[in-house]
Design a protein around this motif. Structure first.
Motif, mmCIF file in Angstrom:
data_model
loop_
_atom_site.group_PDB
_atom_site.id
_atom_site.type_symbol
_atom_site.label_atom_id
_atom_site.label_comp_id
_atom_site.label_asym_id
_atom_site.label_seq_id
_atom_site.Cartn_x
_atom_site.Cartn_y
_atom_site.Cartn_z
ATOM 1 N N LEU A 699 0.825 -1.190 0.000
ATOM 2 C CA LEU A 699 0.000 0.000 0.000
ATOM 3 C C LEU A 699 0.861 1.243 0.000
ATOM 4 N N SER A 701 1.395 5.244 1.141
ATOM 5 C CA SER A 701 1.234 5.817 2.479
ATOM 6 C C SER A 701 -0.188 6.309 2.709
ATOM 7 N N MET A 704 -2.466 3.323 3.128
ATOM 8 C CA MET A 704 -2.207 2.671 4.406
ATOM 9 C C MET A 704 -2.964 3.375 5.529
ATOM 10 N N LEU A 745 0.581 -5.047 7.456
ATOM 11 C CA LEU A 745 0.348 -4.075 8.527
ATOM 12 C C LEU A 745 0.405 -4.712 9.912
#
Length: 777
Positions: A699, A701, A704, A745
Motif C-alpha cells: 500500500l 502511504s 495505508m 500491517l
C-alpha cells in the motif's frame, strides 16, 4: 462429509488422519479428500452402475471415481460406426475427432440408472451421446451427455471436468481452450489441438495442471446480451487465472466475427464431415485469424515496475519500425523510448487534417499525449531527439519562410500606411486602401511554453496543429496547478480540452478574444520516476490528466559502447513520412470546414474489432480500482486514434496523394494491441506513483492510513470487508491482495494485529499495554 451406499468410498473435508483400512486417494476442487477402502470388492456390472434396489445379488457398486470411468469405457464400446456417423452429422465435425474424444453412447436404461438429467428439451427416451470429462490426473470425473436432438445433460452426482483428446501430448502447437465438447471436436477436425472447459468459468483447476507446459489460447464465445457477455467474461477471467498461476502471459480471443463459437464458424465454411477436403486449410485460416486478434493477458507479477515488457514494434509500419529498432540498438536504449515519441510525432504532423469516425457523431482526432518514465542517465534525450527531429526541421523551415513573408508584409504595410494617410487627408481616391493580412507562421513544435503562449501559437500557426515537445515534463505538470494573475481558475481545464481537439476561447488583455474553431496539440515528454511521484497529485488523477497520457516505463540497463548506427536511409524515409503527413494539413483553420478535417470511417471488419475492444473494457472496468478505470475510459477511443495514425502512415508509405477512404482492419487490430500495451503500462506507472511497485499488495502511504482508519472505525474486520470498501482490492484476486496488505500491517509490531479464527482471521488495531508508553487503543 459424504459416504457411498456400499460404504466403500467417503468424502471428508476435516483434514483428519487416514483411518486404518482406508486409503486417501486425491483432493477434489473444494479441498475435500476422497478416501477408499483398502481392498474394495470387484464388480461385475458392465456399466459400473449401482444395482437396482432389491436385486439380492449382493454385488457392491464401484467407487464413485471409478464408476464414471467404467461407464465411459463401456459407452465408448457401444458407440458403433453407425452412431459415430450420426454424431458426426449432428455436430458437423469429423469422425476422427469424435474418436479422439472417446465418444460413447448410453441407451435409455443406462441413462435411467445414471439418474441423468438435463436442461430444456432433455429426455432419456432416445438415449444420449457421452463425452468423458477428466480431472487433474486425467481421470474420468464426469460425463457430458447430448441427446440426438441436441439437448445437454449430466448424470447425478458427477463432477465437471474438461474434455480432452487422449493423444493431446502428441498434438503439437498452441492448445485452444474452448467451451464444451462440440467446440473441442470442431477444433480437432480442423487439425488444431484443443481442450474443452465445461462452462465459461469452469475447468480452471484442471487446466492449470494439464496445460502448464503448453502454449495455450483461451477462446471465448460471442453470446449474451446488452447487459452481460458470459463468453467474454469467462475468457478474461480464465486467462487471468492461468497467467497468474503460471507466471507468464496467456493469450485470449473471441471467435471470428459473425460466429458464436468455433463450431458455428465451421458450419459457415461448408465443410463435409465425411471428407478430408478443406479441413486443414480452414484450420490454418482460423488459427491465423485468432493469432492476429488475440490479446496477451499479463500475470499480476508483470505489473511490477522492474519487470521488462517489450514494446510490440512489429505492429508499426515499416518507416517507424526500422527507426525504432535501429535507433534502440544505436542509442542502446529500450525501443519504446523512441517508439512513443515517433508515433506522437506522426500524430502531431497529421493534426486536424483527419479524424477517425467510429459511429454517428462519435469521432476521435489525431491527438496523442505520451510520456516516458525513466531515471536520469537513461538516454532519454537522444531517443527523444531522434524521434522528433523531422518536426524540428519542419519548424525551422517554417521559421525561414515566415521571415521572408514577414519582410514582404512589412513592405506592404509601409505602402498601406502611406496610402491611408494620403486618403485620410482627402486624396482623389474614393475608398480607403485595404490593410494587408499578417502572414501566419507555420509553427510545428512547442517547447517549454505556458498555455498563454500556446494560445498565441495556435492562433498564428497554419492549421492550428502543434506538437509540444518537453524534454523535462515536470514543468508541464507544474503549469496545471498555476494560476494566471487576476484569474480564478488554472489552465488544467483548457489543456484537457486540447486532448479532445477542443479549444476554449481566451480573453487576452489588450488583444481581445482569441478564438480557434478547433486545435490539435499532441504532447510528448520525458520524466524521472521520483519527480513524477512528487508531482502527480490526487487532483491530477481525479481530473483525468493521468488517464489521458500514454505511459511507458522502459527497461533501463547498463550497455557497453557499440558501433551500431541508424542507417541514413532509414532516418530519411522516416523524415519524409512525417513531412508528407504534414502535407495533408489544410492551409488554415479559420473556417469550420477546415477545422473539422476529413472524417475517415472504420471498415466493416475494423468496426467489429473496435466493438470487441469496447466490450472488453466494459468487462474489465469493474475489476480495477478507480484510477485504472479512468485509463480504460480514455483508451476506448485511444485505440481508434492509434489506428488512424497507422492508416495514414501506411497511406504515405504507399505514396498515395489522398487520404485513405477508410481505416482497415489491420490498422484497427494493431491500434487495439497498442492500446492494450499502454493499459498495462499505465497500471505499472500508477504503482510507481502510489508506491506499489511490486504488482502485489503493498500500500501507498495514503492508502495505508485509510485502511488503518477503516479498521479502527469498523474493527475487528475480515479481509473481505476491506476488499469491499477499497477500490484497489476489487476484482479478480482482490481478496488475496487484501489479506496480503493486512498481514503486512500486522508484521513487525505494526499498527494492526491478527485474531486467529477457525475459518478466516479478524484484524483490529493493535492494543498496546499502558506500560509500553503508548496510549491504549
Amino acid at each position: 462429509c459424504r459416504i457411498s451406499m456400499a460404504e466403500q468410498a467417503a468424502l471428508c473435508g476435516r483434514g483428519v488422519d487416514c483411518p486404518v483400512g482406508w486409503a486417501a486417494t486425491r483432493r477434489v476442487r473444494d479441498e475435500r479428500t476422497v478416501y477408499l477402502k483398502s481392498a474394495p470388492p470387484s464388480t461385475s456390472l458392465s456399466l459400473g452402475l449401482p444395482p437396482s434396489k432389491g436385486n439380492g445379488s449382493g454385488t457392491e457398486p464401484a467407487p464413485a471415481e471409478n464408476r464414471f470411468s467404467e461407464v465411459a469405457a463401456s459407452a465408448t464400446l457401444q458407440c458403433v460406426a453407425e452412431r459415430l456417423g450420426a454424431a458426426s452429422s449432428l455436430l458437423g465435425v469429423r469422425v476422427e475427432a469424435l474418436t479422439a474424444l472417446s465418444l460413447g453412447w448410453c441407451d435409455p436404461l443406462a441413462l435411467s440408472a445414471l439418474k441423468a438429467g438435463g436442461g430444456q428439451g432433455w429426455s432419456r427416451k432416445e438415449g444420449a451421446f457421452v463425452f468423458p470429462e477428466y480431472g487433474t490426473e486425467r481421470e474420468v470425473v464426469g460425463l457430458s451427455l447430448r441427446t440426438p436432438l441436441g439437448a445437454k445433460g449430466a448424470p447425478k452426482g458427477a463432477s465437471r471436468g474438461v474434455c480432452l483428446p487422449l493423444d493431446l501430448d502428441q498434438r503439437k502447437g498452441c492448445v485452444l481452450i474452448v467451451e464444451g465438447a462440440s467446440d473441442t471436436a470442431a477444433c480437432l477436425s480442423l487439425g488444431l489441438p484443443a481442450v474443452g472447459r465445461p462452462s465459461n468459468l469452469g475447468g480452471a483447476v484442471e487446466l492449470k495442471h494439464l496445460l502448464r507446459n503448453r502454449e495455450v489460447m483461451v477462446v471465448g464465445e460471442r453470446d449474451g446480451n446488452a447487459e452481460r457477455r458470459p463468453g467474454l467474461e469467462g475468457a478474461l477471467r480464465l486467462a487471468q487465472t492461468l497467467a497468474d498461476a503460471w507466471g507468464r502471459p496467456v493469450r485470449r480471443v473471441l471467435p471470428p466475427y459473425g460466429a458464436k463459437d468455433i463450431r458455428d464458424w465451421v458450419k459457415g465454411r461448408d465443410l463435409r464431415p465425411d471428407s478430408e477436403e478443406g479441413w486443414s486449410d480452414a484450420g490454418e485460416e482460423l488459427l491465423k485469424d485468432l493469432n492476429a486478434r488475440s490479446a496477451l493477458v499479463e500475470p499480476e507479477i508483470h505489473l511490477a515496475a522492474d519487470w521488462h515488457r517489450p514494446y510490440p514494434t512489429e505492429l508499426l509500419p515499416g518507416a517507424l519500425r526500422d527507426l525504432v529498432e535501429q535507433g534502440g540498438r544505436s542509442i542502446a536504449c529500450d525501443p519504446v523510448m523512441i517508439a512513443v515519441p515517433a508515433l506522437i510525432s506522426c500524430s502531431g504532423a497529421i493534426g486536424l487534417s483527419a479524424r477517425v469516425k467510429i459511429k454517428g457523431d462519435w469521432d476521435e482526432p489525431s491527438v496523442l499525449w505520451g510520456a516516458v518514465v525513466a531515471p536520469s542517465g537513461a538516454k532519454k534525450d537522444p531517443a527523444l531527439d531522434l524521434a522528433v527531429k523531422p518536426l524540428r526541421e519542419l519548424d525551422h523551415e517554417g521559421r525561414i519562410a515566415s521571415k521572408e513573408k514577414l519582410e514582404t508584409f512589412n513592405a506592404q504595410m509601409a505602402r498601406f500606411k502611406f496610402k491611408h494617410d494620403k486618403w485620410a487627408k482627402g486624396s482623389s481616391e474614393t475608398s480607403a486602401p485595404q490593410e494587408p493580412s499578417r502572414p501566419r507562421r507555420d509553427r510545428v513544435v512547442i517547447d517549454d511554453a505556458t498555455f498563454e503562449a500556446v494560445t498565441r501559437m495556435l492562433a498564428d500557426s497554419r492549421g492550428a496543429s502543434l506538437v509540444s515537445v518537453r524534454g523535462e515534463l515536470a514543468a508541464w505538470f507544474k503549469e496545471w496547478g498555476e494560476y494566471s494573475p487576476g484569474r480564478t481558475s488554472s489552465h488544467s481545464s483548457k489543456w484537457l480540452g486540447l486532448h479532445g481537439a477542443r479549444f476554449s476561447p481566451v480573453d487576452r488583455v489588450g488583444a481581445g478574444e482569441v478564438f480557434v474553431p478547433a486545435a490539435a496539440v499532441s504532447l510528448v515528454g520525458m520524466i524521472q520516476p521520483d519527480v513524477l511521484q512528487g508531482l502527480m497529485t490526487k487532483d491530477h488523477l481525479a481530473s483525468g490528466l493521468f488517464a489521458r497520457v500514454l505511459w511507458a516505463l522502459p527497461q533501463v540497463k547498463a550497455s557497453f559502447y557499440t558501433d551500431e548506427c541508424v542507417d541514413p536511409a532509414v532516418t530519411e524515409r522516416y523524415a519524409e513520412t512525417v513531412k508528407r503527413l504534414r502535407g495533408f494539413l489544410p492551409e488554415a483553420a479559420a473556417g469550420e470546414s477546415a477545422a473539422a478535417g476529413t472524417r475517415i470511417p472504420l471498415s466493416r471488419t475494423a468496426d467489429a474489432v473496435f466493438r470487441d475492444w469496447y466490450d472488453e473494457l466494459v468487462m474489465l472496468r469493474p475489476m480495477l480500482p478507480e484510477a485504472e478505470r479512468s485509463v480504460l475510459a480514455k483508451l476506448e477511443g485511444g485505440a481508434a486514434r492509434f489506428a488512424l495514425v497507422l492508416a495514414l502512415v501506411k497511406c504515405v508509405e504507399r505514396e498515395e496523394v489522398n487520404l485513405p477512404p477508410e481505416v482497415d482492419v489491420e490498422c484497427m487490430i494493431a491500434g487495439v494491441a497498442l492500446a492494450r500495451w499502454h493499459v498495462t503500462e499505465a497500471r505499472r506507472v500508477l504503482g510507481v506513483i502510489t508506491g506499489d511497485n511490486t504488482g502485489g499488495t503493498t500500500l501507498g502511504s495514503n492508502e495505508m492510513d485509510d485502511v488503518i482508519a477503516f479498521v479502527a472505525r469498523a474493527g475487528p474486520v475480515h479481509a473481505r470487508d476491506v476488499a469491499k470498501n477499497f477500490a484497489r482490492f476489487r476484482g479478480l484476486g482482490g481478496g488475496k491482495k487484501a489479506v496480503g496488505a493486512l498481514d503486512d500491517l500486522c508484521a513487525m509490531d505494526g499498527p494492526l494485529e491478527k485474531i486467529a479464527r477457525p475459518r478466516s482471521p479478524l484484524y483490529q488495531v493493535r492494543t498496546r499495554s499502558p506500560d509500553s508508553g503508548a496510549a491504549q487503543v
